[in-house]
Design a protein around this motif. Structure first.
Motif, PDB file in Angstrom:
ATOM      1  N   THR A 118       0.807  -1.219   0.000  1.00  0.00           N
ATOM      2  CA  THR A 118       0.000   0.000   0.000  1.00  0.00           C
ATOM      3  C   THR A 118       0.841   1.271   0.000  1.00  0.00           C
ATOM      4  OG1 THR A 118      -0.133   0.055   2.415  1.00  0.00           O
ATOM      5  CG2 THR A 118      -1.848  -1.171   1.252  1.00  0.00           C
ATOM      6  N   GLY A 119       2.140   1.149   0.301  1.00  0.00           N
ATOM      7  CA  GLY A 119       2.994   2.315   0.296  1.00  0.00           C
ATOM      8  C   GLY A 119       4.217   2.126   1.180  1.00  0.00           C
ATOM      9  N   ILE A 120       5.086   3.137   1.170  1.00  0.00           N
ATOM     10  CA  ILE A 120       6.297   3.143   1.996  1.00  0.00           C
ATOM     11  C   ILE A 120       6.299   4.425   2.828  1.00  0.00           C
ATOM     12  CG2 ILE A 120       8.816   3.248   2.008  1.00  0.00           C
ATOM     13  CD1 ILE A 120       8.770   1.677  -0.645  1.00  0.00           C
ATOM     14  N   ALA A 121       6.408   4.276   4.138  1.00  0.00           N
ATOM     15  CA  ALA A 121       6.474   5.423   5.050  1.00  0.00           C
ATOM     16  C   ALA A 121       7.860   5.450   5.687  1.00  0.00           C
ATOM     17  CB  ALA A 121       5.398   5.314   6.125  1.00  0.00           C
ATOM     18  N   THR A 122       8.399   6.654   5.852  1.00  0.00           N
ATOM     19  CA  THR A 122       9.733   6.784   6.448  1.00  0.00           C
ATOM     20  C   THR A 122       9.682   7.260   7.886  1.00  0.00           C
ATOM     21  OG1 THR A 122       9.970   9.035   5.607  1.00  0.00           O
ATOM     22  CG2 THR A 122      10.780   7.246   4.209  1.00  0.00           C
ATOM     23  N   SER A 123       8.499   7.569   8.381  1.00  0.00           N
ATOM     24  CA  SER A 123       8.339   8.034   9.762  1.00  0.00           C
ATOM     25  C   SER A 123       6.982   7.577  10.280  1.00  0.00           C
ATOM     26  CB  SER A 123       8.425   9.564   9.831  1.00  0.00           C
ATOM     27  OG  SER A 123       7.304  10.150   9.189  1.00  0.00           O
ATOM     28  N   VAL A 124       6.795   7.678  11.584  1.00  0.00           N
ATOM     29  CA  VAL A 124       5.519   7.303  12.180  1.00  0.00           C
ATOM     30  C   VAL A 124       4.417   8.252  11.724  1.00  0.00           C
ATOM     31  CG1 VAL A 124       4.258   7.157  14.372  1.00  0.00           C
ATOM     32  CG2 VAL A 124       6.542   6.143  14.171  1.00  0.00           C
ATOM     33  N   ARG A 125       4.752   9.522  11.547  1.00  0.00           N
ATOM     34  CA  ARG A 125       3.753  10.487  11.074  1.00  0.00           C
ATOM     35  C   ARG A 125       3.190  10.071   9.717  1.00  0.00           C
ATOM     36  NH1 ARG A 125       3.748  14.446   7.611  1.00  0.00           N
ATOM     37  NH2 ARG A 125       6.018  14.302   7.289  1.00  0.00           N
ATOM     38  N   GLU A 126       4.075   9.709   8.788  1.00  0.00           N
ATOM     39  CA  GLU A 126       3.628   9.254   7.468  1.00  0.00           C
ATOM     40  C   GLU A 126       2.852   7.946   7.576  1.00  0.00           C
ATOM     41  OE1 GLU A 126       6.879   8.907   4.795  1.00  0.00           O
ATOM     42  OE2 GLU A 126       7.367  11.040   4.803  1.00  0.00           O
ATOM     43  N   ALA A 127       3.320   7.060   8.470  1.00  0.00           N
ATOM     44  CA  ALA A 127       2.656   5.762   8.627  1.00  0.00           C
ATOM     45  C   ALA A 127       1.222   5.943   9.113  1.00  0.00           C
ATOM     46  CB  ALA A 127       3.440   4.892   9.601  1.00  0.00           C
ATOM     47  N   ARG A 128       1.012   6.841  10.060  1.00  0.00           N
ATOM     48  CA  ARG A 128      -0.334   7.083  10.582  1.00  0.00           C
ATOM     49  C   ARG A 128      -1.281   7.524   9.466  1.00  0.00           C
ATOM     50  NH1 ARG A 128       2.114  10.315  15.675  1.00  0.00           N
ATOM     51  NH2 ARG A 128       2.150   8.618  17.213  1.00  0.00           N
ATOM     52  N   GLU A 129      -0.800   8.427   8.600  1.00  0.00           N
ATOM     53  CA  GLU A 129      -1.629   8.923   7.506  1.00  0.00           C
ATOM     54  C   GLU A 129      -1.972   7.807   6.523  1.00  0.00           C
ATOM     55  OE1 GLU A 129       0.633  12.069   5.826  1.00  0.00           O
ATOM     56  OE2 GLU A 129       0.357  13.434   7.535  1.00  0.00           O
ATOM     57  N   MET A 130      -0.976   6.962   6.197  1.00  0.00           N
ATOM     58  CA  MET A 130      -1.196   5.891   5.229  1.00  0.00           C
ATOM     59  C   MET A 130      -2.111   4.800   5.790  1.00  0.00           C
ATOM     60  SD  MET A 130       2.502   5.400   3.372  1.00  0.00           S
ATOM     61  CE  MET A 130       3.225   6.721   2.395  1.00  0.00           C
ATOM     62  N   ARG A 172      12.820   7.957  11.251  1.00  0.00           N
ATOM     63  CA  ARG A 172      12.947   9.404  11.294  1.00  0.00           C
ATOM     64  C   ARG A 172      11.852   9.985  12.190  1.00  0.00           C
ATOM     65  NH1 ARG A 172      13.469  10.416   4.759  1.00  0.00           N
ATOM     66  NH2 ARG A 172      15.363   9.148   4.438  1.00  0.00           N
ATOM     67  N   GLY A 173      12.182  11.049  12.898  1.00  0.00           N
ATOM     68  CA  GLY A 173      11.188  11.670  13.758  1.00  0.00           C
ATOM     69  C   GLY A 173      11.317  11.220  15.194  1.00  0.00           C
ATOM     70  N   PRO A 174      10.518  11.799  16.082  1.00  0.00           N
ATOM     71  CA  PRO A 174      10.652  11.565  17.524  1.00  0.00           C
ATOM     72  C   PRO A 174      10.042  10.264  18.022  1.00  0.00           C
ATOM     73  CG  PRO A 174       8.858  13.106  17.120  1.00  0.00           C
ATOM     74  CD  PRO A 174       9.486  12.821  15.785  1.00  0.00           C
ATOM     75  N   VAL A 175       9.197   9.596  17.204  1.00  0.00           N
ATOM     76  CA  VAL A 175       8.495   8.399  17.656  1.00  0.00           C
ATOM     77  C   VAL A 175       9.129   7.153  17.062  1.00  0.00           C
ATOM     78  CG1 VAL A 175       6.258   7.231  17.841  1.00  0.00           C
ATOM     79  CG2 VAL A 175       6.359   9.737  17.795  1.00  0.00           C
TER      80      VAL A 175
END
Length: 480
Positions: free
Chosen positions: A30-42, A58-61
């Motif tokens: 379904t996609g590739i996320a590089t951070s938790v923020r992107e993962a949440r959206e996807m 990447r990112g604080p989480v």
């Protein structure tokens, strides 16, 4: 079943390679996320069936922090990590993942892990969806469990595990019971069998540490007459004997890799072959396994199969150590005291306040088994007409100190009355006695620890326990 996968990985090369591999195997990415923020959206937009999750992003989480969100949302996840330290494994394990892959990993391991993760996710949902239908044991009934079940206590941690056991008991899924030595894993296995539809059938127990690798295959699967030297007649193995019932494989972490492959076949195909046999034999057996090892570490070090782990780990139950359920110490002590009072035909008027304080303040590294041993020793030395207390030759404080030093258990075989007569009991500490005794046994076995006639077998303790004792007592190869 939704077999789409979201990749959460901040290394482009790794993520791209993963996507190519997964799509080649027929998965939808379904996609590739590089951070938790992107993962949440996807996850919100595309609702994947599973997430491949790197731990450091990447990112604080971190991935481990995000895993708790995925679990609460009912989304399966498998970790990807270049770090397999004990600390990371334990933190990851607490989030209840559906798999853990250590970089670099083989493509075959990735596919097997995903296959098992989807299988576990669906199967676990099926089991938990039937909680109300199949849970016939109320909290009140659990608290008042009968002596026949052999599980005593009412602490929240114990009741939680009993709830899980009662949930999974009516199902036919395999169960993996985890916990330190002496926490009652065999009791829980028996409890699950007795509450299952198989309760009227056989419950076969086997300890994987008590048999040498050369005999364990025959013990589990049987052999035909003439299959090997000494096979004078056909032998029916434990799995055939357990047909339609339950088999309990204690200390599964000690099973040789060659046997793990055959056990996996039993789980997948429901069939076995006797040694020397030419035909397969169908068996209907429920498997309950137990270990005090951290199997993720065993997998990382190549001693335990990843695919077998996830077939067994469909429904894990982790038993709390006694130090984490201190409110159960006194009920357990009373139960053991009553048992040994009858066994030794001695009156039991209760336990002294001083002894209760000692029992409740001790950390019990040997858990319930060690507590039972302490009560048995005290009852043997007990004087009639008084409440149970510690008696000579041990003072109250020294008894617990010596037990802590030695981690004495009934199965350890290191009690004072089993020591060789040429050990100067009155001239050295108990720790020195234990060291001398182990050295004598090692000398007799020419330093051999495992297998038939090995030091662990003679001492009646698991090889891993003996290794720990040797390390603690400073016994090295040079001493052997």
């Amino acid at each position: 079943m939704n077999k789409s996968i979201l990749i959460v990985e901040d290394e482009f090369v790794v993520a791209d390679d993963l996507q190519l591999t997964l799509e080649r195997e027929g998965y939808s990415v379904t996609g590739i996320a590089t951070s938790v923020r992107e993962a949440r959206e996807m996850v919100k937009r595309k609702k994947p069936g599973l997430v491949l999750l790197d731990i450091y992003l990447r990112g604080p989480v971190s991935g481990i922090e995000y895993a708790n969100e995925l679990r609460e949302s009912g989304i399966a996840f498998v970790y990807l990590s270049a770090n397999s330290s004990k600390q990371i494994l334990e933190a990851a394990k607490a989030t209840e993942p559906y798999g853990f892959l250590v970089k670099p990993y083989r493509e075959r391991d990735l596919i097997v892990t995903l296959d098992i993760a989807f299988y576990r996710h669906e199967h676990s949902k099926d089991v938990r969806s039937q909680v109300e239908v199949h849970t016939n044991i109320s909290k009140k009934e659990i608290k008042n469990n009968t002596p026949l079940e052999g599980i005593v206590g009412s602490s929240p941690s114990l009741l939680t595990m009993l709830d899980l056991a009662s949930i999974v008991a009516p199902q036919d899924t395999s169960v993996l019971i985890l916990g330190e030595s002496g926490t009652g894993k065999e009791k829980f296995a028996d409890y699950i069998h007795q509450k299952s539809p198989r309760h009227h059938q056989s419950f076969i127990k086997i300890n994987c540490t008590t048999l040498p690798p050369t005999l364990i295959e025959s013990e589990l699967f049987g052999h035909e007459k003439g299959a090997f030297t000494g096979a004078m007649e056909k032998k029916i193995g434990k799995f055939e004997l357990a047909d339609k019932g339950t088999i309990f494989l204690d200390e599964i972490g000690e099973m040789p890799l060659s046997l793990q492959v055959k056990l996996l076949r039993v789980l997948q195909e429901k069939e076995i072959e006797r040694i020397g046999g030419k035909q397969t034999i169908k068996v209907d057996v429920r498997i309950i396994a137990a270990t005090n090892r951290i199997l993720e570490c065993e997998i990382a070090e190549g001693r335990f199969r990843l695919d077998l782990y996830y077939r067994l780990n469909v429904f894990p139950i982790t038993l709390p150590p006694l130090r984490e359920r201190r409110e159960d110490i006194l009920p357990l002590a009373m139960s053991f005291a009553e048992k040994f009072s009858k066994k030794f035909n001695k009156p039991f008027e209760g336990i002294s306040d001083h002894m209760i304080a000692e029992l409740q303040n001790y950390d019990w590294p040997g858990n319930i088994r060690e507590l039972e041993n302490v009560i048995e020793q005290s009852m043997i030395l007990h004087d009639a007409g008084a409440r149970l207390n510690f008696r000579k030759p041990f003072s109250q404080s020294n008894l617990l100190k010596n037990l802590k030093d030695q981690n004495v258990t009934q199965s350890a075989g290191l009690a004072e009355n089993k020591m060789s007569t040429n050990v100067p009991v009155n001239e050295s500490t108990l720790e020195e006695n234990e060291r001398n005794y182990i050295l004598q046994i090692l000398k007799k076995t020419n330093g051999r620890i495992r297998g038939a006639g090995g030091a662990a077998e003679i001492l009646k303790i698991p090889p891993t326990t003996l290794h720990s004792k040797m390390k603690k007592l400073g016994i090295t190869r040079t001493h052997q």
